[in-house]
Design an enzyme around this catalytic site. Structure first.
Site, PDB file in Angstrom:
ATOM      1  N   GLN A 184       0.796  -1.227   0.000  1.00 50.70           N
ATOM      2  CA  GLN A 184       0.000   0.000   0.000  1.00 50.70           C
ATOM      3  C   GLN A 184       0.831   1.281   0.000  1.00 50.70           C
ATOM      4  O   GLN A 184       0.340   2.334  -0.382  1.00 50.70           O
ATOM      5  CB  GLN A 184      -0.954  -0.007   1.195  1.00 50.70           C
ATOM      6  CG  GLN A 184      -1.998  -1.112   1.100  1.00 50.70           C
ATOM      7  CD  GLN A 184      -2.970  -1.101   2.259  1.00 50.70           C
ATOM      8  OE1 GLN A 184      -2.713  -1.717   3.286  1.00 50.70           O
ATOM      9  NE2 GLN A 184      -4.079  -0.415   2.116  1.00 50.70           N
ATOM     10  N   HIS A 222      -1.700  -5.066 -12.926  1.00 48.00           N
ATOM     11  CA  HIS A 222      -1.102  -4.901 -14.255  1.00 48.00           C
ATOM     12  C   HIS A 222      -1.849  -5.659 -15.349  1.00 48.00           C
ATOM     13  O   HIS A 222      -1.845  -5.248 -16.499  1.00 48.00           O
ATOM     14  CB  HIS A 222       0.359  -5.380 -14.254  1.00 48.00           C
ATOM     15  CG  HIS A 222       1.248  -4.522 -13.407  1.00 48.00           C
ATOM     16  ND1 HIS A 222       2.443  -4.949 -12.885  1.00 48.00           N
ATOM     17  CD2 HIS A 222       1.097  -3.246 -12.974  1.00 48.00           C
ATOM     18  CE1 HIS A 222       2.998  -3.982 -12.180  1.00 48.00           C
ATOM     19  NE2 HIS A 222       2.193  -2.944 -12.221  1.00 48.00           N
ATOM     20  N   ASP A 267       2.423   0.700  -8.106  1.00 49.13           N
ATOM     21  CA  ASP A 267       3.779   0.758  -8.669  1.00 49.13           C
ATOM     22  C   ASP A 267       4.651   1.786  -7.946  1.00 49.13           C
ATOM     23  O   ASP A 267       5.834   1.560  -7.710  1.00 49.13           O
ATOM     24  CB  ASP A 267       3.747   1.117 -10.159  1.00 49.13           C
ATOM     25  CG  ASP A 267       3.216  -0.035 -11.009  1.00 49.13           C
ATOM     26  OD1 ASP A 267       2.811  -1.063 -10.429  1.00 49.13           O
ATOM     27  OD2 ASP A 267       3.209   0.101 -12.253  1.00 49.13           O
ATOM     28  N   ARG A 292       3.530   0.152  13.006  1.00 50.84           N
ATOM     29  CA  ARG A 292       3.280  -1.183  12.464  1.00 50.84           C
ATOM     30  C   ARG A 292       3.397  -1.122  10.945  1.00 50.84           C
ATOM     31  O   ARG A 292       2.704  -0.340  10.293  1.00 50.84           O
ATOM     32  CB  ARG A 292       1.875  -1.644  12.875  1.00 50.84           C
ATOM     33  CG  ARG A 292       1.473  -2.942  12.258  1.00 50.84           C
ATOM     34  CD  ARG A 292       0.100  -3.456  12.696  1.00 50.84           C
ATOM     35  NE  ARG A 292      -0.158  -4.660  11.959  1.00 50.84           N
ATOM     36  CZ  ARG A 292      -1.209  -4.873  11.182  1.00 50.84           C
ATOM     37  NH1 ARG A 292      -2.177  -3.988  11.080  1.00 50.84           N
ATOM     38  NH2 ARG A 292      -1.323  -6.000  10.497  1.00 50.84           N
ATOM     39  N   HIS A 343       1.023  -9.176   4.690  1.00 52.18           N
ATOM     40  CA  HIS A 343      -0.125  -8.277   4.525  1.00 52.18           C
ATOM     41  C   HIS A 343      -0.547  -8.313   3.061  1.00 52.18           C
ATOM     42  O   HIS A 343      -0.443  -7.329   2.333  1.00 52.18           O
ATOM     43  CB  HIS A 343       0.233  -6.857   5.002  1.00 52.18           C
ATOM     44  CG  HIS A 343      -0.947  -5.976   5.289  1.00 52.18           C
ATOM     45  ND1 HIS A 343      -1.127  -5.328   6.492  1.00 52.18           N
ATOM     46  CD2 HIS A 343      -2.008  -5.622   4.533  1.00 52.18           C
ATOM     47  CE1 HIS A 343      -2.248  -4.613   6.458  1.00 52.18           C
ATOM     48  NE2 HIS A 343      -2.790  -4.771   5.273  1.00 52.18           N
ATOM     49  N   ASN A 374      -1.922 -10.603   8.400  1.00 56.58           N
ATOM     50  CA  ASN A 374      -2.891  -9.528   8.563  1.00 56.58           C
ATOM     51  C   ASN A 374      -4.234  -9.967   7.997  1.00 56.58           C
ATOM     52  O   ASN A 374      -4.347 -10.294   6.821  1.00 56.58           O
ATOM     53  CB  ASN A 374      -2.437  -8.271   7.818  1.00 56.58           C
ATOM     54  CG  ASN A 374      -3.476  -7.165   7.953  1.00 56.58           C
ATOM     55  OD1 ASN A 374      -3.662  -6.627   9.042  1.00 56.58           O
ATOM     56  ND2 ASN A 374      -4.172  -6.841   6.874  1.00 56.58           N
ATOM     57  N   GLU A 375      -5.241  -9.994   8.845  1.00 56.70           N
ATOM     58  CA  GLU A 375      -6.627 -10.227   8.440  1.00 56.70           C
ATOM     59  C   GLU A 375      -6.818 -11.498   7.608  1.00 56.70           C
ATOM     60  O   GLU A 375      -7.093 -11.438   6.389  1.00 56.70           O
ATOM     61  CB  GLU A 375      -7.178  -9.015   7.684  1.00 56.70           C
ATOM     62  CG  GLU A 375      -7.173  -7.756   8.518  1.00 56.70           C
ATOM     63  CD  GLU A 375      -8.095  -6.662   7.979  1.00 56.70           C
ATOM     64  OE1 GLU A 375      -8.556  -6.765   6.839  1.00 56.70           O
ATOM     65  OE2 GLU A 375      -8.343  -5.711   8.730  1.00 56.70           O
ATOM     66  N   ASN A 401      -7.932  -5.902  14.329  1.00 56.11           N
ATOM     67  CA  ASN A 401      -8.231  -4.832  13.375  1.00 56.11           C
ATOM     68  C   ASN A 401      -9.736  -4.631  13.424  1.00 56.11           C
ATOM     69  O   ASN A 401     -10.496  -5.543  13.074  1.00 56.11           O
ATOM     70  CB  ASN A 401      -7.870  -5.249  11.945  1.00 56.11           C
ATOM     71  CG  ASN A 401      -6.371  -5.276  11.700  1.00 56.11           C
ATOM     72  OD1 ASN A 401      -5.570  -5.094  12.615  1.00 56.11           O
ATOM     73  ND2 ASN A 401      -5.984  -5.514  10.458  1.00 56.11           N
ATOM     74  N   TYR A 412     -13.061  -1.889  12.556  1.00 55.34           N
ATOM     75  CA  TYR A 412     -13.507  -0.641  11.940  1.00 55.34           C
ATOM     76  C   TYR A 412     -14.978  -0.337  12.162  1.00 55.34           C
ATOM     77  O   TYR A 412     -15.355   0.789  12.388  1.00 55.34           O
ATOM     78  CB  TYR A 412     -13.255  -0.669  10.417  1.00 55.34           C
ATOM     79  CG  TYR A 412     -11.798  -0.567  10.051  1.00 55.34           C
ATOM     80  CD1 TYR A 412     -10.974  -1.693  10.019  1.00 55.34           C
ATOM     81  CD2 TYR A 412     -11.233   0.667   9.748  1.00 55.34           C
ATOM     82  CE1 TYR A 412      -9.632  -1.588   9.680  1.00 55.34           C
ATOM     83  CE2 TYR A 412      -9.893   0.777   9.412  1.00 55.34           C
ATOM     84  CZ  TYR A 412      -9.094  -0.349   9.380  1.00 55.34           C
ATOM     85  OH  TYR A 412      -7.767  -0.232   9.060  1.00 55.34           O
ATOM     86  N   GLU A 423      -5.276  -2.147  14.121  1.00 54.02           N
ATOM     87  CA  GLU A 423      -5.805  -1.173  13.150  1.00 54.02           C
ATOM     88  C   GLU A 423      -7.149  -0.650  13.614  1.00 54.02           C
ATOM     89  O   GLU A 423      -7.977  -1.423  14.124  1.00 54.02           O
ATOM     90  CB  GLU A 423      -6.052  -1.820  11.772  1.00 54.02           C
ATOM     91  CG  GLU A 423      -4.840  -1.991  10.923  1.00 54.02           C
ATOM     92  CD  GLU A 423      -5.175  -2.527   9.538  1.00 54.02           C
ATOM     93  OE1 GLU A 423      -6.254  -2.212   9.002  1.00 54.02           O
ATOM     94  OE2 GLU A 423      -4.339  -3.277   9.006  1.00 54.02           O
TER      95      GLU A 423
HETATM   96  C1  NOJ Z   1      -7.631  -3.387   6.806  1.00 49.34           C
HETATM   97  C2  NOJ Z   1      -6.411  -3.706   6.022  1.00 49.34           C
HETATM   98  O1  NOJ Z   1      -5.493  -4.382   6.823  1.00 49.34           O
HETATM   99  C3  NOJ Z   1      -5.762  -2.503   5.372  1.00 49.34           C
HETATM  100  O2  NOJ Z   1      -4.841  -2.959   4.436  1.00 49.34           O
HETATM  101  C4  NOJ Z   1      -6.834  -1.628   4.744  1.00 49.34           C
HETATM  102  O3  NOJ Z   1      -6.282  -0.557   4.040  1.00 49.34           O
HETATM  103  C5  NOJ Z   1      -7.752  -1.131   5.850  1.00 49.34           C
HETATM  104  N1  NOJ Z   1      -8.408  -2.268   6.425  1.00 49.34           N
HETATM  105  C6  NOJ Z   1      -8.841  -0.159   5.370  1.00 49.34           C
HETATM  106  O4  NOJ Z   1      -9.701  -0.811   4.512  1.00 49.34           O
END
Ligand code: NOJ
Length: 509
Positions: free
Chosen positions: A50, A70, A83, A108, A153, A197-198, A338, A340, A403
């Protein structure tokens, strides 16, 4: 001080989280300023694909996100790719400066497997890639910023994908070898490790659906193969660290598990809510964090019954062998969370179609405050309930919020993000007061970055990144100033108004 000791102290301190609360006045109403426990860690997070860019620089090989972006034009919303992204591969000095401006305790970030091991295997170690991470880690440590490293990740080497990726049981060894290399290279300085991750997004979205690379869209089969292999791979890496590296380095290993809260629509739907949580967080957390281990019983039963009714000879949910079960159970020193958002859930009709194994549906009321991401509504009470659920279901583990964050369309005046952070931190403090053992909090994200299928259209950064400028200029948003004050004061003042004219590095950072 040892980490275990530190966490024991944090637990003790957490009971006094809101002692010392001072007050501030808004329209004549007293607003209390709440303190965080002593030793509580504040950080921010990013991930390799990212932010790094440099997708083929200095010997890095292709990963599944390089391939996806790509090879399929405009599979990404704004037809973009990673990229260059935020060009962090070439800008670690500025990234560390931002961490210092915020006064972070930890940062992190994740390692790119194909940057370190271009063949995917340990026969070739890419010195340039290793150097990048060494430079980053050393610069952070110079300013007492603790590195928290995620091994995986989402950016699997493309070659491994061509051999089945996470559905191939050999991935357990592939990942364990990569983990060992990382522990060897960085273990003298990195004390906090996350394997994955996730997992839900890796397997359920990447293999079961179209939500993430490799977009396999093979629900109820490939996602379950992935889940089992991923958990065993995690456990193998955990034991390698525990047996061979922990005695020397004394660090800790966990996983960052994503979970939303599932609120029952009414009393009648409590069972559906429980099921949603077991199919969600439980699929990955139960095998590691419960005393019995294994996938949740309800999940095993449901998938077995549906598989039989569909004509399969065995359950589509792949079982652990007794040895694997043992290896996975207890394979974490902390619970990385994580989180949200939340949803309302209700019991839906039983179906055999599309391998829908849980009979639960969900929605988010339109009255819930929304972000720039369709799935992300501001529901702080859901965070509070989820933390209590984790305390009660998994024997009150040490939790690090790995997160939490909010998206906007961009711009420096991000009052909605500030409101989100304040409300969620407030909910977390309620949970800590009620005995939840939360040791740290990590804001997503330090800076704007490539938001997967949404490209650069959704912005999560405390720092805005100008993706049109050659040097990917980073500018602090208003939320960066507010977060800096929370970290500095170790307190949540709902009325604090920052002076956003100039960002400085405070003494001691
Ligand atoms: C969780 C993910 O780990 C992360 O890569 C993503 O950008 C965020 N959520 C927001 O969607």
């Amino acid at each position: 001080m040892s980490h275990t000791l530190r966490w024991v102290l944090i637990l003790a301190a957490s009971f006094f989280a809101v002692s010392n609360a001072k007050a501030n006045i808004l329209n004549g109403v007293k607003q209390s300023i709440r303190n965080f426990p002593d030793g509580f860690m504040f950080g921010a997070a990013t991930a390799s694909y990212q932010i790094e860019g440099a997708w083929d620089a200095d010997g890095k090989s292709e990963n599944i996100w390089d391939r996806l972006t790509h090879s399929i034009p405009c599979r990404i919303k704004d037809c973009s790719n990673g990229d260059v992204a935020a060009d962090s591969y070439n800008r670690h000095t500025r990234d560390v400066e931002m961490m210092r401006e915020l006064g972070l305790d930890h940062y992190r970030f994740s390692l790119s497997w194909s940057r370190i091991l271009p063949t995917s295997f340990p026969d070739v170690i890419n010195d340039a890639g290793v150097q990048y991470y060494n430079n980053l880690i050393n610069a952070m440590l110079k300013y007492n910023i603790e590195p928290m490293v995620t091994l995986y990740h989402w950016d699997l080497p493309q070659k491994l994908q061509e051999m089945g990726g996470w559905t191939n049981p050999h991935v357990v060894d592939w990942f364990a070898d990569y983990a060992r290399v990382a522990f060897e290279l960085f273990g003298d300085r990195v004390k906090y490790w996350m394997t994955m991750n996730e997992p839900h997004e890796i397997c359920n979205a990447g293999y079961g659906g179209m939500g993430k690379a490799p977009q396999l869209n093979f629900k109820g089969l490939a996602d379950y193969m992935c889940a089992k292999n991923l958990l065993v791979a995690h456990a193998k890496a955990y034991h390698i660290y525990n047996d061979e590296f922990k005695p020397k380095h004394g660090g800790v290993v966990g996983m960052a598990i994503s979970a939303g809260w599932a609120e029952p629509e009414s009393e009648e739907h409590v069972e559906a809510s429980n099921e949603a949580l077991l199919f969600g967080i439980g699929q990955y957390a139960h095998p590691i964090y419960t005393k019995e281990g294994d996938f949740p019983q309800i999940m095993k039963e449901k998938v077995a019954v549906k598989s039989a009714a569909q004509g399969y000879y065995r359950s589509r949910l792949i079982e652990f062998t007794p040895e694997e079960l043992d290896m996975v159970r207890g394979s974490a020193d902390f619970f990385g969370l994580n989180h949200y958002t939340s949803s309302i859930v209700y019991r839906s009709n039983v179906t055999l179609a599309n391998n829908e194994d849980s009979d639960v549906s969900s929605y988010q009321p339109s009255s819930w405050p929304t972000s720039a991401s369709s799935w992300l509504k501001q529901v702080p009470w859901g965070f509070h309930k989820l933390l209590n659920y984790i305390r009660d279901t998994y024997d009150n583990p040490v939790v690090i919020i790995t997160e939490n964050g909010f998206s906007t369309l961009g711009g420096l005046e991000d009052d909605e993000r500030i409101s989100y952070y304040r409300e969620y931190l407030n909910a977390m403090l309620d949970a800590i007061e009620e005995g939840c053992n939360v040791a740290g909090y990590t804001a997503w994200s330090l800076m704007d970055n490539f938001e997967w299928l949404e490209g650069y259209t959704e912005r999560f950064g405390l720092y805005e990144v100008d993706f049109t400028s050659a040097n990917r200029t980073r500018t602090p948003r208003k939320s960066a100033f507010v977060y800096k004050e929370i970290v500095r004061s170790r307190a949540l003042d709902p009325l604090y108004e920052p002076n956003t004219n100039v960002m400085t590095i405070d003494e001691g950072h």
